[in-house]
Write a protein that holds these residues in place. Structure first.
Motif, mmCIF file in Angstrom:
data_model
loop_
_atom_site.group_PDB
_atom_site.id
_atom_site.type_symbol
_atom_site.label_atom_id
_atom_site.label_comp_id
_atom_site.label_asym_id
_atom_site.label_seq_id
_atom_site.Cartn_x
_atom_site.Cartn_y
_atom_site.Cartn_z
ATOM 1 N N LEU A 33 -87.843 -4.506 -8.001
ATOM 2 C CA LEU A 33 -86.541 -4.882 -8.549
ATOM 3 C C LEU A 33 -85.947 -6.057 -7.787
ATOM 4 N N ARG A 34 -86.081 -6.048 -6.463
ATOM 5 C CA ARG A 34 -85.556 -7.140 -5.656
ATOM 6 C C ARG A 34 -86.279 -8.443 -6.001
ATOM 7 N N PHE A 36 -87.728 -9.134 -8.875
ATOM 8 C CA PHE A 36 -87.413 -9.519 -10.249
ATOM 9 C C PHE A 36 -86.003 -10.074 -10.367
ATOM 10 N N TYR A 37 -85.034 -9.394 -9.772
ATOM 11 C CA TYR A 37 -83.636 -9.789 -9.912
ATOM 12 C C TYR A 37 -83.140 -10.686 -8.777
ATOM 13 N N GLY A 38 -83.833 -10.728 -7.688
ATOM 14 C CA GLY A 38 -83.383 -11.489 -6.537
ATOM 15 C C GLY A 38 -82.457 -10.645 -5.677
ATOM 16 N N GLU A 39 -82.025 -11.236 -4.588
ATOM 17 C CA GLU A 39 -81.119 -10.526 -3.680
ATOM 18 C C GLU A 39 -79.754 -10.386 -4.332
ATOM 19 N N PRO A 40 -79.022 -9.328 -4.007
ATOM 20 C CA PRO A 40 -77.666 -9.185 -4.534
ATOM 21 C C PRO A 40 -76.787 -10.346 -4.074
ATOM 22 N N GLN A 41 -75.940 -10.837 -4.956
ATOM 23 C CA GLN A 41 -75.097 -11.984 -4.632
ATOM 24 C C GLN A 41 -73.996 -11.629 -3.645
ATOM 25 N N SER A 42 -73.575 -10.371 -3.601
ATOM 26 C CA SER A 42 -72.463 -9.992 -2.742
ATOM 27 C C SER A 42 -72.788 -10.189 -1.267
ATOM 28 N N THR A 43 -74.048 -10.105 -0.893
ATOM 29 C CA THR A 43 -74.396 -10.280 0.513
ATOM 30 C C THR A 43 -74.339 -11.743 0.917
ATOM 31 N N HIS A 44 -74.415 -12.660 -0.054
ATOM 32 C CA HIS A 44 -74.419 -14.080 0.263
ATOM 33 C C HIS A 44 -73.051 -14.727 0.066
ATOM 34 N N SER A 45 -72.165 -14.068 -0.653
ATOM 35 C CA SER A 45 -70.900 -14.707 -0.988
ATOM 36 C C SER A 45 -69.905 -14.676 0.167
ATOM 37 N N ARG A 46 -69.936 -13.635 0.982
ATOM 38 C CA ARG A 46 -68.998 -13.541 2.101
ATOM 39 C C ARG A 46 -69.769 -13.510 3.406
ATOM 40 N N PRO A 47 -69.394 -14.338 4.367
ATOM 41 C CA PRO A 47 -70.077 -14.275 5.662
ATOM 42 C C PRO A 47 -69.714 -12.995 6.399
ATOM 43 N N ALA A 48 -70.630 -12.530 7.193
ATOM 44 C CA ALA A 48 -70.371 -11.333 7.991
ATOM 45 C C ALA A 48 -69.386 -11.679 9.097
ATOM 46 N N ALA A 49 -68.792 -10.677 9.669
ATOM 47 C CA ALA A 49 -67.813 -10.899 10.733
ATOM 48 C C ALA A 49 -68.483 -11.619 11.894
ATOM 49 N N GLY A 50 -67.861 -12.696 12.341
ATOM 50 C CA GLY A 50 -68.405 -13.447 13.465
ATOM 51 C C GLY A 50 -69.344 -14.566 13.066
ATOM 52 N N ASP A 51 -69.758 -14.614 11.785
ATOM 53 C CA ASP A 51 -70.679 -15.659 11.348
ATOM 54 C C ASP A 51 -69.956 -16.942 10.968
ATOM 55 N N SER A 52 -68.684 -16.837 10.595
ATOM 56 C CA SER A 52 -67.977 -18.035 10.134
ATOM 57 C C SER A 52 -67.402 -18.781 11.345
ATOM 58 N N ASP A 53 -67.152 -20.049 11.142
ATOM 59 C CA ASP A 53 -66.554 -20.864 12.197
ATOM 60 C C ASP A 53 -65.090 -20.482 12.355
ATOM 61 N N PRO A 54 -64.585 -20.507 13.587
ATOM 62 C CA PRO A 54 -63.160 -20.198 13.765
ATOM 63 C C PRO A 54 -62.318 -21.304 13.142
ATOM 64 N N PRO A 55 -61.135 -20.971 12.662
ATOM 65 C CA PRO A 55 -60.300 -22.018 12.042
ATOM 66 C C PRO A 55 -59.924 -23.079 13.069
#
Length: 57
Positions: A33-34, A36-55
């Motif tokens: 299934l993975r 055929f359909y690819g990875e779920p989009q929800s895991t790629h749309s939001r960065p995990a805590a600590g992954d984003s650059d600080p403002p």
């Protein structure tokens, strides 16, 4: 081996075998299934805590 011990061992081995088959089929189905359909989009749309650059200020 007495009949009671043989029955318990038989039931235990049946359970272990059924679980191994279930796990293998589940893993194969989820993998297919993975693929055929690819990875779920929800895991790629939001960065995990600590992954984003600080403002920047």
């Amino acid at each position: 081996m007495d009949p009671l011990s043989a029955a318990v061992l038989s039931i235990l081995m049946f359970g272990v075998t059924a679980y191994v088959i279930y796990y293998a089929v589940r893993k194969a189905v989820l993998s297919a299934l993975r693929e055929f359909y690819g990875e779920p989009q929800s895991t790629h749309s939001r960065p995990a805590a600590g992954d984003s650059d600080p403002p920047s200020k």
